[in-house]
Design a protein around this motif. Structure first.
Motif, PDB file in Angstrom:
ATOM      1  N   GLY A  31       0.801  -1.214   0.000  1.00 50.25           N
ATOM      2  CA  GLY A  31       0.000   0.000   0.000  1.00 50.25           C
ATOM      3  C   GLY A  31       0.834   1.264   0.000  1.00 50.25           C
TER       4      GLY A  31
ATOM      5  N   SER B 204       7.499  -4.088   8.058  1.00 49.32           N
ATOM      6  CA  SER B 204       7.111  -3.340   6.865  1.00 49.32           C
ATOM      7  C   SER B 204       8.376  -2.794   6.204  1.00 49.32           C
ATOM      8  CB  SER B 204       6.150  -2.188   7.204  1.00 49.32           C
ATOM      9  OG  SER B 204       6.762  -1.249   8.053  1.00 49.32           O
TER      10      SER B 204
ATOM     11  N   ASN C  45       1.321   3.887   7.434  1.00 45.73           N
ATOM     12  CA  ASN C  45       1.147   2.905   6.363  1.00 45.73           C
ATOM     13  C   ASN C  45      -0.342   2.595   6.213  1.00 45.73           C
ATOM     14  OD1 ASN C  45       3.908   2.780   6.397  1.00 45.73           O
ATOM     15  ND2 ASN C  45       4.049   0.590   6.773  1.00 45.73           N
TER      16      ASN C  45
ATOM     17  N   THR D 255      -2.419  -0.175   3.920  1.00 44.17           N
ATOM     18  CA  THR D 255      -2.187  -1.271   2.989  1.00 44.17           C
ATOM     19  C   THR D 255      -3.437  -2.112   2.807  1.00 44.17           C
ATOM     20  OG1 THR D 255      -1.397  -2.755   4.735  1.00 44.17           O
ATOM     21  CG2 THR D 255       0.248  -1.391   3.640  1.00 44.17           C
TER      22      THR D 255
END
Length: 367
Positions: free
Chosen positions: A199, A239, A354, A356
């Motif tokens: 993402g 990540s 983040n 995603t």
């Protein structure tokens, strides 16, 4: 096609899918919802027996239906402790066929106006759940329900795959041990999963920032005890982050922490985890005028929405926000020359988000 027609079509598809595969938990909820429309609010009710070929399965269904009725907050539901006490006094069977007179006698002894009883029967590779609402005074049937049930991990655990026999003596001993801590517990369920997603990432560090991509993976190990919709355990994740121009920014985060799962519905559940975070981030400008890096340690908050959680594979949307402090090292090139330059060091605050989308593989009794 209009938005209303599209929405109606999607709703029809979801309803059809739900009707096509009704697991035991969903069947019990549907039965409770149907009966709640036939029973006057404030009525005292007793769920006295849901028989099957297994005492563990009967106990599970009785607990589930009692729990679902209590959650409605519309009726007076006879406490299970009183029910069990009166059952022993009347030598009431814990499973199998029970005559109407015994059910009426039990309901009257409990002070209930209505009693609910039912039976789960094996029909080929499926099961059928039949339940009735009975008036204690007149013995008349107020409402009845009949639903086909598709076997799932719960039925296989408590009945054995496609059978009506008790699972095992050891399973019974295990359940007794659990109920020693929580009398309403049905059993401990492991609800682990592993997921991966890709993402968008927005990252900040001192006067630098980056927009780009992130690839994330995580493992949730969660355990549920009893009838609570919450599961507890721990989570580990990682990540990898980089911007659209890979050479100008890159970094990674490693996260470990406690976790909680919330069993919202058969369509959507959530996983939440605050954790400790270690990361490393690097920046390099396009002209090579400076290079910066930071090793950082801090905290991370993770929220994952999981769609179709009872399937082996689920769709997920994950959010991760982290904040940390690290040792900043920055090298600046004077006059675009690698031969001359200067280092700068110091503490730097980093934070980023983040977002995603991806998929998870569920283990144990999937949420």
């Amino acid at each position: 096609m209009s938005n209303k027609k599209i929405g109606a079509a999607i709703a029809a598809i979801l309803c059809a899918a739900t009707l096509y595969a009704t697991d035991i938990e969903t069947a019990l909820k549907k039965t409770v919802n149907q009966f709640s429309t036939s029973i006057d609010e404030g009525t005292t009710i007793a769920i006295v027996e849901i028989s099957s070929g297994s005492s563990q399965m009967s106990e599970f269904m009785l607990n589930e239906m009692t729990h679902d009725f209590v959650k409605l907050r519309k009726f007076k539901v006879v406490d299970r402790a009183n029910l069990d006490k009166i059952k022993k006094e009347l030598d009431f069977q814990l499973s199998g066929e029970v005559d109407m007179d015994s059910i009426q006698q039990l309901g009257a002894k409990l002070g209930a106006s209505l009693v609910i009883h039912g039976k789960l029967s094996s029909i080929g590779k499926k099961y059928r759940l039949v339940a009735q609402v009975l008036d204690v005074t007149t013995a008349s049937i107020i409402d009845t329900s009949s639903l086909d049930v598709t076997p799932n991990k719960t039925t296989n655990y408590l009945l054995g795959p496609n059978t009506g026999k008790e699972y095992s003596d050891s399973a019974s001993e295990y359940l007794d041990m659990v109920r020693g801590f929580n009398p309403r517990a049905r059993f401990i369920m492991y609800k682990g999963d592993v997921w991966a997603s890709i993402g968008y990432r927005k990252n900040y560090c001192d006067d630098l920032s980056a927009d780009g991509y992130c690839i994330s993976a995580a493992n949730y190990n969660l355990f549920n005890i009893g009838m609570s919709p919450f599961s507890f355990g721990f989570m580990e994740g990682v990540s990898i982050n980089y911007d659209s121009n890979f050479e100008s920014y890159r970094g990674f985060n490693v996260i470990v922490g406690p976790a909680i799962g919330f069993d919202f519905s058969n369509f959507l559940n959530f996983e939440l985890s605050p954790g400790l975070k270690y990361g490393k981030d690097e920046w390099l400008d396009e002209d090579g005028n400076y290079f910066a890096s930071s090793n950082n340690f801090g905290f991370s908050a993770n929220v994952t929405a999981k769609f179709f959680p009872r399937k082996l594979t689920s769709l997920i949307i994950a959010f991760q926000y982290d904040v940390s402090v690290g040792l900043w090292e920055k090298y600046e090139h004077n006059h675009n020359s690698w031969g001359y330059g200067s280092y700068k060091t110091g503490n730097a605050a980093l934070h980023g988000l983040n977002i995603t989308i991806g998929a998870s593989v569920n283990f144990g009794n999937a949420r």
